[in-house]
Design a protein around this motif. Structure first.
Motif, PDB file in Angstrom:
ATOM      1  N   ARG A  26       0.913  -1.344   0.220  1.00 51.96           N
ATOM      2  CA  ARG A  26       0.202   0.099   0.101  1.00 51.96           C
ATOM      3  C   ARG A  26       0.911   1.263  -0.092  1.00 51.96           C
ATOM      4  O   ARG A  26       1.796   1.468   0.894  1.00 51.96           O
ATOM      5  CB  ARG A  26      -0.949  -0.055   1.136  1.00 51.96           C
ATOM      6  CG  ARG A  26      -1.869  -1.167   1.306  1.00 51.96           C
ATOM      7  CD  ARG A  26      -2.892  -0.936   2.311  1.00 51.96           C
ATOM      8  NE  ARG A  26      -3.720  -2.183   2.520  1.00 51.96           N
ATOM      9  CZ  ARG A  26      -4.576  -2.321   3.316  1.00 51.96           C
ATOM     10  NH1 ARG A  26      -4.822  -1.629   4.402  1.00 51.96           N
ATOM     11  NH2 ARG A  26      -5.383  -3.612   3.450  1.00 51.96           N
ATOM     12  N   TYR A  78      -8.313   2.976  -7.179  1.00 54.64           N
ATOM     13  CA  TYR A  78      -8.611   3.812  -6.341  1.00 54.64           C
ATOM     14  C   TYR A  78     -10.021   4.270  -6.429  1.00 54.64           C
ATOM     15  O   TYR A  78     -10.173   5.312  -7.285  1.00 54.64           O
ATOM     16  CB  TYR A  78      -7.448   4.820  -6.408  1.00 54.64           C
ATOM     17  CG  TYR A  78      -6.104   4.390  -6.313  1.00 54.64           C
ATOM     18  CD1 TYR A  78      -5.441   4.065  -5.052  1.00 54.64           C
ATOM     19  CD2 TYR A  78      -5.381   3.918  -7.369  1.00 54.64           C
ATOM     20  CE1 TYR A  78      -4.462   3.528  -4.877  1.00 54.64           C
ATOM     21  CE2 TYR A  78      -4.237   3.516  -7.029  1.00 54.64           C
ATOM     22  CZ  TYR A  78      -3.617   3.037  -5.981  1.00 54.64           C
ATOM     23  OH  TYR A  78      -2.153   2.836  -5.755  1.00 54.64           O
ATOM     24  N   ASP A  79     -10.845   4.108  -5.498  1.00 51.73           N
ATOM     25  CA  ASP A  79     -12.092   4.804  -5.057  1.00 51.73           C
ATOM     26  C   ASP A  79     -13.078   4.470  -6.424  1.00 51.73           C
ATOM     27  O   ASP A  79     -13.887   5.337  -6.789  1.00 51.73           O
ATOM     28  CB  ASP A  79     -12.149   6.193  -4.897  1.00 51.73           C
ATOM     29  CG  ASP A  79     -11.220   6.496  -3.670  1.00 51.73           C
ATOM     30  OD1 ASP A  79     -11.325   5.809  -2.676  1.00 51.73           O
ATOM     31  OD2 ASP A  79     -10.184   7.324  -3.862  1.00 51.73           O
ATOM     32  N   HIS A 191      -9.856   2.828  -0.172  1.00 52.28           N
ATOM     33  CA  HIS A 191     -10.182   3.161  -1.497  1.00 52.28           C
ATOM     34  C   HIS A 191     -10.966   2.305  -2.269  1.00 52.28           C
ATOM     35  O   HIS A 191     -11.077   2.183  -3.542  1.00 52.28           O
ATOM     36  CB  HIS A 191      -8.598   2.942  -2.217  1.00 52.28           C
ATOM     37  CG  HIS A 191      -7.621   3.737  -1.896  1.00 52.28           C
ATOM     38  ND1 HIS A 191      -7.809   4.989  -2.231  1.00 52.28           N
ATOM     39  CD2 HIS A 191      -6.394   3.728  -1.366  1.00 52.28           C
ATOM     40  CE1 HIS A 191      -6.909   5.897  -1.955  1.00 52.28           C
ATOM     41  NE2 HIS A 191      -5.863   4.855  -1.090  1.00 52.28           N
TER      42      HIS A 191
END
Length: 279
Positions: A26, A78-79, A191
């Protein structure tokens, strides 16, 4: 011999002799320029033969300038928006050579040819459910029977308990209250993504579609939690697991060469991805 998981800044790495590598698990964008120097220094100190990283696509050019290669990507990681790229630096030329490339290509081709195959319902003799703390002893025993080696200590009951209390949801296929197959969803809540991983089936129950049943249950639970993107890092030589993900609508996004110690050998791994928002 376990690899070490540690924090550098606000990023998390795993490294050690077990996989002979550093894995940036990460990454915090604010850490990255200085972090790359620290990874290089650690790799040189320990004589590791590979560094592999999972970072936002916006850092791809920076890593390319630092002699990293883009081996794979995970769209919308990511999201549900920005892509992740998996960038690797090979510190030993031998590690960068995929000696089984022809077979690995055939695995992917075969898996993709199965994408439209219909999946059946779970047979009545099996049940699929989320595992809890009461299942840990059985879970550890099954993982011990299934994997000679593994990149994380999933055969250790204490490790399983810690991950359950943190961010991992384990799923089991049961026959008469006995666990016969397992999998896990490792969730990154920050995320909105999840790694579908740790699939294992007792030898006498293989070939019955249990991994597919587990994956479908995992997806239902992750969608209910609002998770947007799912992915897996599957053994490149496993026809079965690559077919499971292809059948469930996942897309192939690259191969990590000589990446992970599983069942006693360093193996190449395939990336498969699915976004729940655009299904």
């Amino acid at each position: 011999m376990k690899d070490t998981i540690e924090k550098i800044g606000n990023s998390i790495i795993q490294h050690g002799r077990y996989n002979d590598r550093i894995y940036l698990m990460r990454s915090n964008p604010e850490d990255i320029p200085l972090l790359l120097d620290k990874l290089d220094a650690l790799a040189e100190k320990e004589s590791y033969s590979k560094i592999f990283t999972k970072v936002p696509e916006s850092f791809k050019e920076l890593l390319c300038d630092r002699d990293y290669l883009c081996e794979a990507s995970i769209p919308r990681y990511y999201d549900g928006k920005e892509n992740a790229v998996i960038m690797s630096k090979f510190l030993d030329d031998k590690r960068s050579i995929d000696c089984l490339n022809e077979m690995h290509e055939n695995v992917v081709t075969t898996a993709l040819s199965k994408r439209n195959d219909q999946q059946t319902n779970v047979p009545s003799e099996y049940s699929i459910r989320i595992c809890d703390k009461n299942d840990i002893t059985q879970m550890a025993d099954l993982y011990k029977k299934t994997f000679e080696t593994y990149p994380f200590p999933i055969h250790d009951p204490n490790y399983l308990l810690k991950t359950i209390e943190d961010n991992v949801v384990y799923f089991g296929a049961f026959k008469e209250e006995k666990i016969i197959a397992l999998s896990s969803s490792e969730i990154e809540y920050g995320h909105s993504n999840v790694e579908m991983t740790d699939f294992a089936t007792l030898p006498e129950f293989r070939g019955k579609g249990l991994s597919s049943y587990l994956l479908r249950k995992m997806e239902d639970e992750m969608k209910a939690k609002g998770i947007k993107t799912a992915y897996t890092i599957a053994r490149a030589s496993s026809y079965g697991m690559n077919i499971v993900f292809a059948k469930c609508g996942y897309e192939y996004y690259g191969r990590l060469v000589n990446n992970t110690n599983i069942s006693g050998n360093i193996e190449s791994m395939n990336i498969w991805y699915r976004n729940f928002q655009i299904d």
